[in-house]
Enzyme design. Structure first.
Site, mmCIF file in Angstrom:
data_model
loop_
_atom_site.group_PDB
_atom_site.id
_atom_site.type_symbol
_atom_site.label_atom_id
_atom_site.label_comp_id
_atom_site.label_asym_id
_atom_site.label_seq_id
_atom_site.Cartn_x
_atom_site.Cartn_y
_atom_site.Cartn_z
ATOM 1 N N ILE A 1 0.834 -1.210 0.000
ATOM 2 C CA ILE A 1 0.000 0.000 0.000
ATOM 3 C C ILE A 1 0.866 1.256 0.000
ATOM 4 O O ILE A 1 0.601 2.218 -0.730
ATOM 5 C CB ILE A 1 -0.969 -0.020 1.199
ATOM 6 C CG1 ILE A 1 -1.981 -1.162 1.024
ATOM 7 C CG2 ILE A 1 -1.710 1.307 1.305
ATOM 8 C CD1 ILE A 1 -2.839 -1.422 2.224
ATOM 9 N N ASN B 1 2.329 1.766 -3.406
ATOM 10 C CA ASN B 1 1.332 2.267 -4.352
ATOM 11 C C ASN B 1 1.034 3.747 -4.120
ATOM 12 O O ASN B 1 0.953 4.537 -5.058
ATOM 13 C CB ASN B 1 0.053 1.436 -4.229
ATOM 14 C CG ASN B 1 -0.930 1.787 -5.313
ATOM 15 O OD1 ASN B 1 -0.589 1.792 -6.482
ATOM 16 N ND2 ASN B 1 -2.150 2.122 -4.913
ATOM 17 N N GLY C 1 -8.108 8.281 -0.326
ATOM 18 C CA GLY C 1 -7.720 6.867 -0.343
ATOM 19 C C GLY C 1 -6.340 6.703 -0.921
ATOM 20 O O GLY C 1 -5.795 7.613 -1.539
ATOM 21 N N CYS C 2 -5.769 5.508 -0.725
ATOM 22 C CA CYS C 2 -4.366 5.333 -1.110
ATOM 23 C C CYS C 2 -4.163 4.167 -2.054
ATOM 24 O O CYS C 2 -3.082 3.623 -2.153
ATOM 25 C CB CYS C 2 -3.485 5.195 0.127
ATOM 26 S SG CYS C 2 -4.146 4.094 1.356
ATOM 27 N N VAL C 3 -5.189 3.727 -2.741
ATOM 28 C CA VAL C 3 -4.987 2.644 -3.717
ATOM 29 C C VAL C 3 -5.374 3.135 -5.108
ATOM 30 O O VAL C 3 -6.364 3.830 -5.247
ATOM 31 C CB VAL C 3 -5.832 1.404 -3.353
ATOM 32 C CG1 VAL C 3 -5.503 0.270 -4.313
ATOM 33 C CG2 VAL C 3 -5.537 0.984 -1.940
#
Lengths: 164, 300
Positions: A34, A37, B298-300
């Site tokens: 994560i 990414n 969010g982080c995706v």
């Protein structure tokens, strides 16, 4: 008048990070994937070195069977007396995977694919490969190469090293 | 002739009487002076000695300094300041009255006593503090101190935030909020400038943008704007870009939230790799920006 934003350079332009994934638990590899990414999403140059049990995360036969180790984890909801019972790691992984799906987080295999597509460079550790008796054919195609730790440091000059 | 003489005689007698009176008075005055001289001398002597002692005790120097200080105050104080002060004088006086309450003064005296005898107090470490925490007196004190802290916090939270005024006239605490006893050390409340969420907006092409360049009102977006924005960030829009942008607009319209990169990549059908090619460096942010939707979370 031109669009007044992002005209200047991306503040992350010259940033590089090098993550070292040395553990193969589901809960232990997710932070690496994560973080990597997220770093790519803001334009940071990112590399990951999979070593020791972390190699499981990029091993074809293991990536879909990563578990959550409940033993010795004070933050786990399972009482320590029960954490070592057979099947507990599988149970933990099941619940974590369920939660991840609810949060719309992809599994490790898909995360690896996304990372590859986003331009993250991923390497397997040569020494760990020998130790576990694996060959490059055992690894996911997203892994760029199997290199030594020395090679990795040479490839990531100037990067922040993050050992997970 | 006779009558004239008689008249003259009478006048002379009158003059004589007056002269007597004058002489009498003169004598009286002389007596007075003779009598007063030692007294006056005494007065002057004691007066000057008093002045000398005042001088000795620094009264004049003090007065001079006071005048100089007053001069300073007057020179540096504007009429506005005085007016400001006047509006605060009421609460100030009430605070002063409260502070001069004998009970409080006693407390202050005790506190200073303790400070002057500080060398008799043994140093206390972490464990000592914990041990002292079990003493009833300390516990009561801590209760009071906490109450004072609570009021301070409440006051601080309710006080209007003025970003570093040149000379903030410290607003006196509201009388009702003033705690009864004030033995607690005033905590050093550090006012760190909080990086508040940036509310500033930028206007461009007649539309409002956030400081980061995201369109505030997605409904004001049109394709022409997207083209101009793309020009600004150095992207030449191709069919693939439009495919992504239209998909993001549609997704935002149906979900009310900006999609993250993964969702855009799979939803629009271009894939993650192509997303990074189409919108280099920061695909999620840039694609959302050009689509006129808020910055994705969010982080995706």
């Amino acid at each position: 008048m031109p669009f007044p934003f992002q005209a200047e350079k991306n503040p992350q332009e010259n940033r590089r990070i090098a993550l070292i994934c040395a553990k193969g638990g589901l809960d232990e590899c997710y932070p690496v994937l994560i973080m990597a990414n997220a770093a790519r999403m803001v334009g940071i140059d990112t590399s990951i070195f999979f070593t020791f049990y972390g190699l499981d995360v990029v091993t074809e036969s293991r990536v879909d069977h990563l578990y959550v180790n409940m033993v010795g984890n004070p933050a786990s909801p399972i009482p320590p007396m029960l954490a070592g019972l057979p099947g507990m790691e599988s149970l933990g992984a099941h619940f974590m995977a369920k939660k991840m799906t609810e949060l719309d987080l992809p599994g490790p295999r898909e995360m690896i694919r996304i990372l590859h597509d986003s331009g993250t460079r991923m390497y397997g550790c040569e020494l760990a490969m020998k130790m576990f008796g694996r060959t490059e054919k055992d690894l996911l195609p997203e892994v760029e190469a199997v290199i030594t730790a020395t090679d990795f440091f040479e490839k990531t000059v100037g990067a922040d090293i993050i050992f997970v | 002739m006779d009558t004239e003489n008689v008249d003259l005689q009478r006048r002379l007698e009158a003059i004589d009487r007056k002269l007597d009176l004058v002489i009498e008075r003169q004598r009286f005055v002389e007596d007075l002076i003779a009598e007063m001289t030692p007294v006056v001398r005494e007065v002057i002597k004691s007066g000057s000695s008093q002045l000398a002692s005042m001088e000795e005790r620094g009264w004049f120097r003090f007065g001079g300094e006071l005048l100089a200080a007053l001069d300073q105050v007057v020179a540096t104080t504007s009429p506005e300041d005085v007016r400001e002060l006047a509006t605060h004088i009421g609460p100030l006086v009430s605070t002063l009255r409260r502070v001069s309450d004998p009970e409080i003064l006693d407390l202050a005296n005790e506190a200073t006593d303790i400070v002057t005898h500080a060398d008799e107090v043994r140093p206390v470490g972490m464990m000592g503090m914990v041990r002292a925490g079990t003493e009833a007196d300390v516990q009561r004190g801590m209760g009071v101190a906490l109450e004072v802290l609570r009021h301070l916090g409440r006051h601080h939270a309710s006080a209007p935030r003025t970003p570093a005024p040149p000379a903030p006239p410290a607003a006196p605490p509201a009388p009702t909020a003033a705690p009864k006893a004030t033995p607690a050390p005033a905590p050093a409340v550090k006012l760190s400038p909080q990086p508040a969420p940036s509310l500033e907006t930028v206007t461009w092409e007649g539309r409002a943008f956030t400081a980061e360049g995201f369109l505030l009102d997605p409904s004001t977006w049109d394709e022409d704007l997207a083209r101009k924005m793309a020009d600004g960030v150095g992207i030449a829009l191709t069919d693939d870009h439009w495919q992504v942008i239209r998909w993001i607009r549609a997704d935002y319209a149906s979900t009310g939230a900006s999609p993250n990169v993964r969702r855009v990549a799979s939803g629009s059908g271009v894939g993650t790799k192509r997303m990074y090619e189409l919108f280099p460096k920061t695909p999620g942010k840039t694609a959302a920006m050009l689509s006129g939707v808020p910055k994705p979370v969010g982080c995706v």
